[in-house]
Design a protein around this motif. Sequence first.
Motif, short mmCIF file in Angstrom:
data_model
loop_
_atom_site.label_atom_id
_atom_site.label_comp_id
_atom_site.label_asym_id
_atom_site.label_seq_id
_atom_site.Cartn_x
_atom_site.Cartn_y
_atom_site.Cartn_z
N THR A 99 0.70 -1.25 -0.03
CA THR A 99 -0.29 -0.14 0.14
C THR A 99 0.88 1.19 -0.04
O THR A 99 0.61 2.28 -0.78
CB THR A 99 -0.88 -0.03 1.25
N SER A 100 1.95 1.26 0.78
CA SER A 100 2.80 2.47 0.75
C SER A 100 3.23 2.38 -0.58
O SER A 100 3.66 3.81 -1.15
CB SER A 100 3.64 2.19 1.98
N ASP A 101 3.96 1.55 -1.14
CA ASP A 101 4.62 1.46 -2.47
C ASP A 101 3.87 2.14 -3.42
O ASP A 101 4.16 2.77 -4.46
CB ASP A 101 5.16 0.02 -2.94
N ASP A 102 2.57 1.63 -3.34
CA ASP A 102 1.62 2.37 -4.43
C ASP A 102 1.33 3.89 -4.31
O ASP A 102 0.86 4.50 -5.24
CB ASP A 102 0.06 1.35 -4.41
N ALA A 103 1.39 4.25 -3.04
CA ALA A 103 1.04 5.61 -2.92
C ALA A 103 2.47 6.47 -3.52
O ALA A 103 2.18 7.70 -3.88
CB ALA A 103 0.87 5.86 -1.52
N ILE A 104 3.48 5.91 -3.68
CA ILE A 104 4.84 6.77 -3.94
C ILE A 104 4.56 7.36 -5.30
O ILE A 104 4.73 8.51 -5.47
CB ILE A 104 6.01 5.92 -3.84
N PRO A 105 4.28 6.53 -6.42
CA PRO A 105 3.96 7.30 -7.78
C PRO A 105 2.78 7.95 -7.84
O PRO A 105 2.77 9.00 -8.51
CB PRO A 105 3.94 5.91 -8.51
N ASN A 106 1.95 7.76 -7.02
CA ASN A 106 0.65 8.59 -7.00
C ASN A 106 0.96 10.12 -6.50
O ASN A 106 0.74 10.85 -7.17
CB ASN A 106 -0.30 8.07 -6.10
N TYR A 107 1.56 10.24 -5.58
CA TYR A 107 2.23 11.42 -4.96
C TYR A 107 2.99 12.16 -5.77
O TYR A 107 2.77 13.24 -6.14
CB TYR A 107 2.63 11.18 -3.55
N LEU A 108 4.18 11.46 -6.10
CA LEU A 108 5.25 11.89 -7.08
C LEU A 108 4.92 12.82 -8.30
O LEU A 108 5.06 13.72 -8.86
CB LEU A 108 6.40 11.33 -7.27
N ASN A 109 3.89 11.75 -8.89
CA ASN A 109 3.19 12.28 -10.16
C ASN A 109 2.25 13.42 -10.05
O ASN A 109 2.41 14.00 -11.16
CB ASN A 109 2.52 10.82 -11.02
N SER A 110 1.87 13.50 -9.04
CA SER A 110 0.68 14.51 -8.81
C SER A 110 1.49 15.75 -8.46
O SER A 110 1.15 17.01 -8.76
CB SER A 110 0.00 14.24 -7.63
N LEU A 111 2.97 15.82 -8.14
CA LEU A 111 3.58 16.87 -8.31
C LEU A 111 4.51 17.47 -9.29
O LEU A 111 5.19 18.32 -9.42
CB LEU A 111 4.78 16.60 -6.91
N PRO A 162 0.69 12.12 6.52
CA PRO A 162 1.81 11.92 7.17
C PRO A 162 2.90 10.99 6.40
O PRO A 162 3.91 11.19 6.57
CB PRO A 162 1.54 10.95 8.46
N PHE A 163 2.23 10.29 5.21
CA PHE A 163 3.11 9.77 4.53
C PHE A 163 3.91 10.56 3.42
O PHE A 163 5.35 10.51 3.18
CB PHE A 163 2.38 8.44 3.57
N GLN A 164 3.19 11.56 3.01
CA GLN A 164 3.78 12.74 2.03
C GLN A 164 4.87 13.50 2.74
O GLN A 164 5.59 13.81 2.33
CB GLN A 164 2.43 13.34 1.51
N ALA A 165 4.38 14.03 4.10
CA ALA A 165 5.30 14.65 4.99
C ALA A 165 6.52 13.64 5.00
O ALA A 165 7.66 14.44 5.37
CB ALA A 165 4.49 14.99 6.21
N MET A 166 6.84 12.73 5.24
CA MET A 166 7.77 11.69 5.52
C MET A 166 8.64 11.87 4.18
O MET A 166 10.01 11.90 4.36
CB MET A 166 7.19 10.50 6.03
N LEU A 167 8.10 11.91 3.17
CA LEU A 167 8.87 11.73 1.83
C LEU A 167 9.45 13.23 1.50
O LEU A 167 10.50 13.52 1.19
CB LEU A 167 8.12 11.30 0.57
N ALA A 168 8.53 14.10 1.61
CA ALA A 168 8.90 15.59 1.64
C ALA A 168 10.15 16.11 2.53
O ALA A 168 10.88 16.83 2.05
CB ALA A 168 7.70 16.47 1.43
N GLY A 169 9.81 15.53 3.55
CA GLY A 169 10.93 15.90 4.84
C GLY A 169 12.17 15.13 4.62
O GLY A 169 13.23 15.62 5.42
N SER A 170 12.16 14.11 4.25
CA SER A 170 13.43 13.13 4.23
C SER A 170 14.16 13.27 2.90
O SER A 170 15.41 13.18 2.68
CB SER A 170 13.00 11.80 4.04
N VAL A 171 13.41 13.80 1.86
CA VAL A 171 14.27 13.88 0.52
C VAL A 171 14.13 15.47 0.03
O VAL A 171 12.94 15.79 -0.50
CB VAL A 171 13.54 12.85 -0.58
N PRO A 172 15.14 15.97 0.06
CA PRO A 172 15.26 17.60 -0.55
C PRO A 172 14.63 17.71 -1.91
O PRO A 172 13.90 18.77 -1.93
CB PRO A 172 16.64 17.84 -0.53
N VAL A 173 14.63 16.81 -2.87
CA VAL A 173 14.20 17.14 -4.12
C VAL A 173 12.71 16.95 -4.17
O VAL A 173 12.15 17.80 -4.90
CB VAL A 173 14.93 16.11 -5.40
N ILE A 174 12.18 16.09 -3.31
CA ILE A 174 10.72 16.04 -3.07
C ILE A 174 10.07 17.19 -2.44
O ILE A 174 9.14 17.97 -2.75
CB ILE A 174 10.15 14.93 -2.57
#
Length: 240
Positions: free
Chosen positions: A19-31, A165-177
């Motif tokens: 479920t977490s894996d599936d959310a990654i492309p959805n989030y990044l593509n939307s950005l 919180p999932f998106q916040a984790m990615l955005a807060g951990s990876v500078p380019v995101i």
Amino acid sequence: MATSQEKITVYNLADLKNTSDDAIPNYLNSLGFRQSHHLTDVRLALGYSAFALAAACFAWDYQLGFDSTKYFTAAAVAAYTLLNGALTLWVVYAERGTVYVGTSPPSAGGERTVRISTSTTKGVPTYHLTVEVTGGKKNGGVEVLKVARAFTEWFDAAGHFVAAPFQAMLAGSVPVIGKADPKRAAAAKKESGGDDATPAYTPEMLDVLAQANVSVVGSAAEEATGAEAAGKKGGKRRKA
């Protein structure tokens, strides 16, 4: 939508990871990230080629008989073995657990190639991410970031996936995101108090979000992540 309507079994590590894996492309593509499907395309090409070869072997054996096609069959078996061997090597050494490859948008400080691989350890509910960012340095080197966070940061007690919180984790951990989604990155920094090891959301907060079904920090990406990740529950799962 901040929270997925469907829920998973919180004790199933594979469901948590998938479920977490599936959310990654959805989030990044939307950005605005442009996803590359090269790894998947090669895997499908190898797999379908092996299947087509096996089907052809069956067809000519059925039509012409074994004696007249035994040399072709032997060659087909050898080719099938090579194709499956190549497929195995591709999955193990080329894909390496990769769930996303894409190019960052100009708003993230220029085009950079982002590759995200994920993994889990049996019996440990921790999500491990390895993020490789290429092109961010002047010498064109590869920057490798490793992140390990508990699934309880974005799954509530009932098993609902909470996007914020999932998106916040990615955005807060990876500078380019974080540059592509500064609002989410700022929220992650504010909630964690600058300490990456501190979860931004407590289990109680996740339960409140799930019941209210609202966003902590408004974002169009959140709706894409929560809704589309939930929509893939009935689809094919990756192996944990």
